[in-house]
Scaffold this motif. Structure first.
Motif, PDB file in Angstrom:
ATOM      1  N   THR A 805       0.818  -1.210   0.000  1.00 28.73           N
ATOM      2  CA  THR A 805       0.000   0.000   0.000  1.00 28.73           C
ATOM      3  C   THR A 805       0.850   1.257   0.000  1.00 28.73           C
ATOM      4  OG1 THR A 805      -0.132  -0.234   2.408  1.00 28.73           O
ATOM      5  CG2 THR A 805      -1.992  -1.073   1.100  1.00 28.73           C
ATOM      6  N   THR A 806       2.076   1.154   0.578  1.00 28.22           N
ATOM      7  CA  THR A 806       2.995   2.297   0.611  1.00 28.22           C
ATOM      8  C   THR A 806       4.057   2.184  -0.471  1.00 28.22           C
ATOM      9  OG1 THR A 806       2.674   2.456   3.001  1.00 28.22           O
ATOM     10  CG2 THR A 806       4.560   3.636   2.065  1.00 28.22           C
ATOM     11  N   LEU A 807       4.579   0.969  -0.672  1.00 30.02           N
ATOM     12  CA  LEU A 807       5.656   0.750  -1.657  1.00 30.02           C
ATOM     13  C   LEU A 807       5.169  -0.238  -2.715  1.00 30.02           C
ATOM     14  CD1 LEU A 807       8.702   0.360   0.794  1.00 30.02           C
ATOM     15  CD2 LEU A 807       7.893   2.431  -0.353  1.00 30.02           C
ATOM     16  N   PRO A 808       4.288   0.182  -3.587  1.00 30.36           N
ATOM     17  CA  PRO A 808       3.713  -0.752  -4.564  1.00 30.36           C
ATOM     18  C   PRO A 808       4.707  -1.241  -5.607  1.00 30.36           C
ATOM     19  CG  PRO A 808       3.046   1.501  -5.054  1.00 30.36           C
ATOM     20  CD  PRO A 808       3.746   1.551  -3.725  1.00 30.36           C
ATOM     21  N   TYR A 809       5.814  -0.517  -5.792  1.00 26.08           N
ATOM     22  CA  TYR A 809       6.770  -0.897  -6.839  1.00 26.08           C
ATOM     23  C   TYR A 809       8.097  -1.405  -6.275  1.00 26.08           C
ATOM     24  CZ  TYR A 809       3.442   1.753  -9.590  1.00 26.08           C
ATOM     25  OH  TYR A 809       2.277   2.214 -10.173  1.00 26.08           O
ATOM     26  N   LEU A 810       8.090  -1.779  -4.997  1.00 24.04           N
ATOM     27  CA  LEU A 810       9.304  -2.310  -4.394  1.00 24.04           C
ATOM     28  C   LEU A 810       9.715  -3.596  -5.116  1.00 24.04           C
ATOM     29  CD1 LEU A 810      11.392  -2.029  -2.108  1.00 24.04           C
ATOM     30  CD2 LEU A 810       9.898  -3.502  -0.712  1.00 24.04           C
ATOM     31  N   LYS A 811      10.948  -3.605  -5.644  1.00 21.22           N
ATOM     32  CA  LYS A 811      11.408  -4.761  -6.431  1.00 21.22           C
ATOM     33  C   LYS A 811      12.541  -5.520  -5.770  1.00 21.22           C
ATOM     34  CE  LYS A 811      10.152  -2.901 -10.971  1.00 21.22           C
ATOM     35  NZ  LYS A 811      10.615  -2.580 -12.342  1.00 21.22           N
ATOM     36  N   ASN A 812      13.439  -4.799  -5.101  1.00 23.45           N
ATOM     37  CA  ASN A 812      14.629  -5.449  -4.555  1.00 23.45           C
ATOM     38  C   ASN A 812      14.897  -4.893  -3.158  1.00 23.45           C
ATOM     39  OD1 ASN A 812      15.672  -6.821  -7.187  1.00 23.45           O
ATOM     40  ND2 ASN A 812      15.314  -4.701  -7.779  1.00 23.45           N
ATOM     41  N   LEU A 813      15.017  -5.802  -2.189  1.00 20.68           N
ATOM     42  CA  LEU A 813      15.203  -5.417  -0.789  1.00 20.68           C
ATOM     43  C   LEU A 813      16.231  -6.342  -0.164  1.00 20.68           C
ATOM     44  CD1 LEU A 813      14.329  -3.889   1.822  1.00 20.68           C
ATOM     45  CD2 LEU A 813      12.536  -5.637   2.088  1.00 20.68           C
ATOM     46  N   ASP A 814      17.246  -5.751   0.461  1.00 24.02           N
ATOM     47  CA  ASP A 814      18.247  -6.566   1.150  1.00 24.02           C
ATOM     48  C   ASP A 814      18.304  -6.169   2.621  1.00 24.02           C
ATOM     49  OD1 ASP A 814      20.286  -8.276   1.815  1.00 24.02           O
ATOM     50  OD2 ASP A 814      21.491  -7.801   0.044  1.00 24.02           O
ATOM     51  N   LEU A 815      17.976  -7.148   3.492  1.00 25.68           N
ATOM     52  CA  LEU A 815      17.959  -6.958   4.944  1.00 25.68           C
ATOM     53  C   LEU A 815      19.058  -7.757   5.624  1.00 25.68           C
ATOM     54  CD1 LEU A 815      14.081  -7.381   5.337  1.00 25.68           C
ATOM     55  CD2 LEU A 815      15.337  -5.213   5.342  1.00 25.68           C
ATOM     56  N   SER A 816      20.015  -8.201   4.888  1.00 26.86           N
ATOM     57  CA  SER A 816      21.069  -9.053   5.435  1.00 26.86           C
ATOM     58  C   SER A 816      21.883  -8.320   6.490  1.00 26.86           C
ATOM     59  CB  SER A 816      21.978  -9.543   4.312  1.00 26.86           C
ATOM     60  OG  SER A 816      21.260 -10.276   3.351  1.00 26.86           O
ATOM     61  N   TYR A 817      22.480  -9.127   7.375  1.00 20.97           N
ATOM     62  CA  TYR A 817      23.357  -8.605   8.433  1.00 20.97           C
ATOM     63  C   TYR A 817      22.597  -7.645   9.352  1.00 20.97           C
ATOM     64  CZ  TYR A 817      26.923 -10.668   5.483  1.00 20.97           C
ATOM     65  OH  TYR A 817      27.660 -11.551   4.737  1.00 20.97           O
ATOM     66  N   ASN A 818      21.470  -8.129   9.839  1.00 18.87           N
ATOM     67  CA  ASN A 818      20.692  -7.409  10.833  1.00 18.87           C
ATOM     68  C   ASN A 818      20.362  -8.355  11.981  1.00 18.87           C
ATOM     69  OD1 ASN A 818      19.831  -4.463  10.184  1.00 18.87           O
ATOM     70  ND2 ASN A 818      19.761  -5.478   8.180  1.00 18.87           N
ATOM     71  N   CYS A 819      19.255  -8.109  12.689  1.00 19.33           N
ATOM     72  CA  CYS A 819      18.923  -8.884  13.888  1.00 19.33           C
ATOM     73  C   CYS A 819      17.494  -9.419  13.843  1.00 19.33           C
ATOM     74  CB  CYS A 819      19.114  -8.022  15.138  1.00 19.33           C
ATOM     75  SG  CYS A 819      20.761  -7.288  15.286  1.00 19.33           S
ATOM     76  N   PHE A 820      17.040  -9.864  12.683  1.00 18.85           N
ATOM     77  CA  PHE A 820      15.688 -10.380  12.552  1.00 18.85           C
ATOM     78  C   PHE A 820      15.611 -11.819  13.087  1.00 18.85           C
ATOM     79  CE2 PHE A 820      15.726  -7.002   9.404  1.00 18.85           C
ATOM     80  CZ  PHE A 820      14.462  -6.445   9.518  1.00 18.85           C
ATOM     81  N   SER A 821      14.695 -12.022  14.035  1.00 20.11           N
ATOM     82  CA  SER A 821      14.446 -13.393  14.508  1.00 20.11           C
ATOM     83  C   SER A 821      13.229 -13.987  13.805  1.00 20.11           C
ATOM     84  CB  SER A 821      14.238 -13.405  16.024  1.00 20.11           C
ATOM     85  OG  SER A 821      13.130 -12.581  16.384  1.00 20.11           O
TER      86      SER A 821
END
Length: 931
Positions: A805-821
Motif C-alpha cells: 500500500t505504501t511501496l507498490p513498486y518495491l522490487k529489490n530489498l536486502d535486509l542481510s546482516y541485521n537482527c531479525f528473529s
C-alpha cells in the motif's frame, strides 16, 4: 584475314592446261583437288618504317630507290598496292594493311594474306594508299627484291617506307629547389603528393620546336633509395643506409618525333572529386636532356617540379627537426598503432616528407596542425622553433592518459577543429577515466543483479575510479624542463597539454629558450605584440602532474576564452616541498586569481583533484564563475565548512570526495537542468546538506553521502526544521556508512523522488511506522521507491510502511546482516518484488536467531530470488517452484529441505541453488550431496 586467289593472263592459261591434263591422266577427282592445292601457298607483307629498320633487315627488305615525301605516321597508309612478276607474268594486287591501333602501327603493319601459285616472285614496286584510296607514296625496291611462295606455306615479306621517326617517352616528376636558396617572397602552398595531373611542354634542342602534352595523370608513391645517412655517426643505432623518397610518375607513355629534348615548362593540377584546380605553372625551365629514338621507349624523362625551402610547410618540417633534436629525439622510444616498439621520428627522408611522423598531423597544405609528444620520453628544453608552427591547433607535451588507456591525441581522440559534441566528449575523458562512479556499486550483489536484470532501470556500469591512475602522482614520463615563450605566436592553438613533467611554473612560456637562436631573432620584432589574450581559440588547457610546480603558471590567468582547465595531481603546490611549506594558501590564492580574472567567467570545467587545496576562495570570487558546470576537488585537504558559490553557479557534476569537509552551506550552489551526479563521499559531513529541492523539475541521477558522520549529533539527519528542509531531487541516494540511527523520514516527507536508497552500514535498530508515510494521506513520491539496501544495521523488524500500500513498486530489498528473529513478511505482498535478502541474522551475542522458513514465499507473484543463507533455518515443509529459481540456503547447518519439485530444472541449469554439500537436501541426486 581474307585470302585472295589472283590469276591473270598466261598464269591462268597454264593453270587451266595443267588441270585438264590431270583430269585425263588421274581418274580420281579427289586426287586432282589435292594436287591442285599443293600448287598454292600464301604471302603476307609487313610494312615498316625505314628509320627503325636494322641493316640486316634492310638488306632483306631491299631499299627504295625512289621515294616520295615521307609520311607523318605509318598508320596513314591503309592499303598497299603491290606489283609483282612471276614466270614473265605481271601481277598487281591491292591489300588492306592492319594494326591493333595507331600506336602499334608505328612498330609495323601487316597486309591481308594473299594466295599465289608456288614459285619465285619479284616485286616491281608498290604504292601506299590512304583511307580514300589516294596514293600517298610510290616506292621502287632494289633489283633483288624477290620472295618465294611454297606449297601450303606462308611467306612473309618486309616492305619499308619513309615515315616520321617517332618514339615513346614517360615522364617522372622530381623535386627541385629544396637544396637551393629560395627567392625572397617565393611561396609554395602545395605538396608534391598533391599533383594529380600535369601539362608538360618539351622543346627539341635542335629545331627548338616545342611540343605540349596535356592532361597526363600522375601517380604519387613513397619508396626508398640506398643512400648513406650522413646525419648520424657510425655507432648511432638509427643509422640507415636507405632514404625514404617520394616519387611521382605519369601513368601514360606518349609519342614524340625522334630527337633530343628537354622539359621547358609545365602546369600542374590538383583533383578533388571531379574538380580540377591549378597548383602551379612554370616556364623557361631547362630540364635534363633526353633522347627519343624511333620505335623505342624512353623511361622517366625528368620534369623538375620547383619546390622551395621558403614554403611554409617546409619551414614547419625544419622546425620539427629542431624540436626533435632539442628534446633528445634520437633517444625517444614510442610504441603506437602504426609504429614499432621503440620508434622515434625519422628524418632520413626527403625534407618535404619530414612532416610524416608519429604524433604529428598535417592539414591539406602540409602545415603542422597537431603535435603530441606524449609517450616519447622527451627530454630537455622546448626550443624557440616551436613558434614556427603557426597553424598548430593541438599541442601536447604529455597528458593524463599516456599509459593507461592509449594515446589521447589522434584518430578517435583529441584532434583539431573538433565539433562541439566531439570536444565535449573529450573534455569528459578525465572524468570518465578517474571520477565517474555509480554509488550503486556499493550495494549487495543481490541488489545489483536485480537492477541490471530490470530493463526499466539504468544498468550499473563498473567504473575506473578505484583503479590506479595513469601515472602515480609525482612520477614523470618525460624530462621537459622549459617551454619557449614562442608558443605565444601560435594564434590558432585550441588545446594545450603539459603533463607528467618536472617543469617549473616560471619556465613555462615566460622567456626565449635561446635569445640568439635563429628563430628568436626572426620573431623578436613581432614578439612585442604577443599576448595570451590574443589566443582566443585556446579553450582547453591541462597542466597535470608536474611535481615541481609551486604555483600555477602565469599564462593561465591571461587566457581570454579558456573553458576547460585540468590542474589535477600537482602535489608540489602547497606541498612539503612547495614555497609555502604546506600552508595551503598558494593554491587557494591561485584559484581566487583565476576566478577574478576575465577567464573566470568563461571556465566550464575545472579538474582540481589530487592536490593540497585546504579551502575555497571567498564567495565574492567563486560567484563570478557563472559558467562553471563541472568541479572536481576529489582527494584534497578541504577542511571544515566550505565557502559558497551561490545559486547562480549551477553545476552538472560535483565531486568533493576524500576530504575533511564538515558542512556544506545552504546557498552552496545551484544545479543545471542536465545535472548528473554529486558526490560528497568520504568526508566528515554531519548533516544532509539542505542545498537541493525535491520540488525541482530536474531530477539528478545520483547523490552520494556515503562514509560521512551524518546522524552523530543526537541522531539528527538534518540541521534545520522539517519545514525548512527542501528534500533531494535525485533518483539514487547513498547514505551508507554513516552514523544514522533514525530512518531519514525527512527525505520522503519532503517528496524526494528517490527510487534507490542505500542505508547500509548505519546504526538503525528499527524503522518505525510512519517513516515512509504519514498517519493520514501519503508522502507523494514514496511510491517510487524500488530498491532498498538496509544491510549492516541492527534492525529487528519492519513496520507496515513496507507493505504494497505504501511501496507498490518495491522490487529489490536486502535486509542481510541485521537482527531479525522472524522473517519480515510485510514486503511479500508487493506484486513487483523480485528479490529479497535476509542472510546472516544475529543477536547482540552473535547467535543465529532466524530459524523459521517463510512459509508461502513461493507464492509471491514476481519473486525470483531469495537469499536466506547463513542463518539457522530448520525444517522446510514448502514445495519449491521453478518461479523462485535463485535460492541461497548455504550455511544453514540444520536445514532439511526437499527439492524434488525443481530437480529437473536444476539438471537443466535453469534453477540456481546455492547450498552446502553437507546439508540435508533431498530429492535430487544431481546435487552430489554427501550422505
Amino acid at each position: 584475314m581474307n585470302s585472295k586467289r589472283i590469276i591473270k593472263g598466261k598464269l591462268f592459261l597454264a593453270a587451266l592446261v595443267t588441270m585438264l591434263c590431270g583430269m585425263v591422266a588421274g581418274g580420281c577427282s579427289d586426287d586432282k583437288d589435292e594436287l591442285a592445292g599443293k600448287q598454292y601457298g600464301h604471302v603476307q607483307f609487313r610494312l615498316y618504317k625505314s628509320a627503325s629498320y636494322t641493316q640486316e633487315e634492310t638488306t632483306r627488305a631491299g631499299t627504295a630507290s625512289t621515294r616520295a615525301t615521307a609520311m607523318d605516321r605509318l598508320s596513314d597508309a591503309q592499303k598497299v598496292e603491290i606489283e609483282m612478276q612471276h614466270n614473265g607474268m605481271s601481277i598487281t594486287q591491292t591489300l588492306v594493311l592492319n594494326a591493333y591501333n595507331e600506336s602499334n602501327a608505328e612498330y609495323g603493319m601487316r597486309s591481308d594474306k594473299l594466295e599465289l601459285l608456288t614459285g619465285t616472285y619479284k616485286i616491281v614496286g608498290y604504292k601506299l594508299l590512304d583511307k580514300l584510296d589516294e596514293v600517298i607514296t610510290g616506292i621502287s625496291p632494289g633489283a633483288d627484291e624477290t620472295f618465294e611462295v611454297v606449297s601450303r606455306g606462308l611467306t612473309t615479306k618486309d616492305l619499308v617506307a619513309d615515315s616520321q621517326a617517332r618514339g615513346m617517352v614517360t615522364f617522372k616528376l622530381i623535386k627541385s629547389g629544396l637544396t637551393t636558396r629560395a627567392a625572397d617572397g617565393e611561396s609554395i602552398d602545395y605538396l608534391f603528393s598533391d599533383i594529380k595531373v600535369i601539362d608538360v611542354t618539351v622543346t627539341n634542342t635542335f629545331t627548338r620546336v616545342p611540343v605540349t602534352i596535356k592532361n597526363l595523370k600522375v601517380t604519387y608513391k613513397e619508396e626508398y633509395e640506398e643512400h648513406p645517412n650522413t646525419d648520424y655517426t657510425d655507432d648511432n643505432k638509427h643509422k640507415d643506409k636507405y632514404k625514404d623518397i617520394g616519387t611521382a610518375k605519369c601513368d601514360s607513355a606518349v609519342w614524340l618525333p625522334a630527337g633530343t629534348y628537354q622539359v621547358t615548362s609545365y602546369t600542374i593540377y590538383k583533383k578533388s572529386g571531379s574538380v580540377t584546380s591549378t597548383l602551379d605553372s612554370r616556364s623557361q625551365l631547362a630540364g635534363e636532356m633526353f633522347s627519343v629514338e624511333d620505335n623505342r621507349q624512353t623511361d622517366d624523362a625528368l620534369v623538375p617540379i620547383q619546390l622551395s625551402p621558403a614554403a611554409a610547410y617546409i619551414k614547419d618540417y625544419i622546425a620539427l627537426k629542431a624540436i626533435w633534436e632539442a628534446l633528445d629525439g634520437k633517444n625517444w622510444s614510442f610504441t603506437g598503432e602504426t609504429s614499432p616498439a621503440g620508434a622515434t621520428w625519422n628524418f632520413n627522408k626527403e625534407v618535404d616528407m619530414w612532416g610524416d611522423q608519429p604524433g604529428v598531423s598535417l592539414d591539406s597544405k602540409g602545415r603542422v596542425i597537431s603535435l603530441s609528444l606524449e609517450g616519447f620520453g622527451a627530454k630537455g628544453r622546448v626550443p624557440d622553433a616551436i613558434g614556427q608552427l603557426t597553424e598548430l591547433k593541438v599541442l601536447s607535451f604529455g597528458s593524463h592518459n599516456e599509459k593507461l588507456g592509449g594515446r589521447l591525441f589522434g584518430a578517435g581522440g583529441i584532434t583539431p577543429d573538433m565539433s562541439d559534441a566531439q570536444k565535449q566528449k573529450m573534455r569528459m575523458h578525465y572524468k570518465e577515466l578517474f571520477l565517474d562512479y555509480d554509488p550503486r556499486e556499493n550495494m549487495s550483489e543481490l541488489l545489483q543483479d536485480g537492477i541490471n536484470r530490470d530493463p526499466e532501470m539504468a544498468k550499473i556500469k563498473k567504473s575506473n575510479r578505484i583503479s590506479m591512475k595513469d601515472m602515480q602522482i609525482g612520477q614523470t614520463t618525460n624530462n621537459i624542463t622549459f617551454i619557449s615563450k614562442a608558443v605565444m605566436r601560435l594564434k590558432n592553438l585550441q588545446q594545450l597539454y603539459i603533463a607528467n613533467s618536472p617543469i617549473k611554473a616560471e619556465d613555462i612560456c615566460t622567456d626565449w629558450e635561446n635569445e640568439n637562436s635563429e628563430y628568436a631573432k626572426s620573431f623578436k620584432e613581432e614578439s612585442s605584440s604577443w599576448a595570451w589574450r590574443t589566443l582566443t581559440d585556446l579553450t582547453d588547457v591541462e597542466v597535470y602532474n608536474c611535481p615541481n610546480l609551486t604555483k600555477l603558471p602565469e599564462f593561465l590567468f591571461e587566457l581570454p576564452e579558456m573553458q576547460l582547465l585540468n590542474i589535477a595531481s600537482n602535489k608540489g603546490i602547497d606541498g612539503l616541498n612547495g614555497a609555502r611549506d604546506g600552508s595551503g594558501d598558494q593554491l587557494t590564492a591561485d584559484w581566487k586569481k583565476l576566478a577574478d580574472a576575465p577567464v573566470g567567467a568563461k571556465l566550464q570545467i575545472l579538474y582540481f583533484g589530487y592536490n593540497n587545496l585546504k579551502k575555497f576562495p571567498p564567495y565574492a570570487s567563486l560567484n563570478k564563475m557563472r559558467k562553471l558546470g563541472l568541479l572536481d576537488c576529489i582527494n584534497n585537504n578541504l577542511t571544515g565548512k566550505l565557502e559558497a558559490f551561490g545559486k547562480e553557479v549551477e553545476f552538472t557534476t560535483l565531486t568533493l570526495d576524500n576530504n575533511q569537509i564538515t558542512e556544506i552551506p545552504e546557498n552552496f550552489c545551484g544545479f543545471t537542468d542536465q545535472v548528473e551526479s554529486l558526490s560528497f563521499a568520504h568526508n566528515l559531513i554531519e548533516y544532509i546538506p539542505n542545498i537541493f529541492n525535491a520540488e525541482s523539475i530536474y531530477t539528478m541521477k545520483s547523490i552520494d553521502f556515503s562514509y560521512n558522520r551524518i546522524g552523530q549529533n543526537d541522531g539528527k539527519n538534518i540541521n534545520c526544521s522539517l519545514d525548512d528542509f527542501k528534500g533531494i531531487n535525485a533518483t539514487t541516494v547513498s547514505l551508507s556508512n554513516n552514523l544514522i540511527k533514525k530512518f531519514p523520514t525527512e527525505l520522503f516527507a519532503k517528496g524526494s523522488p528517490i527510487s534507490t536508497i542505500d542505508l547500509s552500514n548505519n546504526l538503525m535498530t528499527e524503522i518505525p511506522e510512519y517513516s515512509l508515510k504519514p498517519k493520514e494521506g501519503n508522502y507523494k513520491n514514496t511510491y517510487l521507491l524500488t530498491v532498498v539496501d538496509l544491510r549492516f544495521n541492527k534492525l529487528t523488524r519492519l513496520s507496515d510502511d513496507f507493505r504494497a500500500t505504501t511501496l507498490p513498486y518495491l522490487k529489490n530489498l536486502d535486509l542481510s546482516y541485521n537482527c531479525f528473529s522472524k522473517f519480515p513478511t510485510e514486503p511479500l505482498n508487493s506484486s513487483q518484488l523480485q528479490a529479497i535478502g535476509i542472510r546472516f541474522q544475529r543477536d547482540a551475542d552473535g547467535n543465529r536467531i532466524l530459524r523459521e522458513w517463510p512459509t508461502g514465499i513461493t507464492t509471491c507473484p514476481s519473486l525470483i530470488q531469495l537469499q536466506i543463507g547463513s542463518n539457522d533455518i530448520r525444517k522446510v515443509n514448502e514445495t519449491l517452484t521453478s518461479q523462485l529459481y535463485i535460492l541461497d540456503i548455504k550455511d544453514n547447518p540444520n536445514i532439511s529441505i526437499d527439492v524434488t519439485s525443481v530437480c529437473s530444472d536444476i539438471r537443466a541449469g535453469m534453477y540456481k541453488l546455492i547450498y552446502d554439500k553437507t546439508q540435508d537436501i533431498r530429492g535430487c541426486d544431481a546435487l552430489d550431496i554427501k550422505r
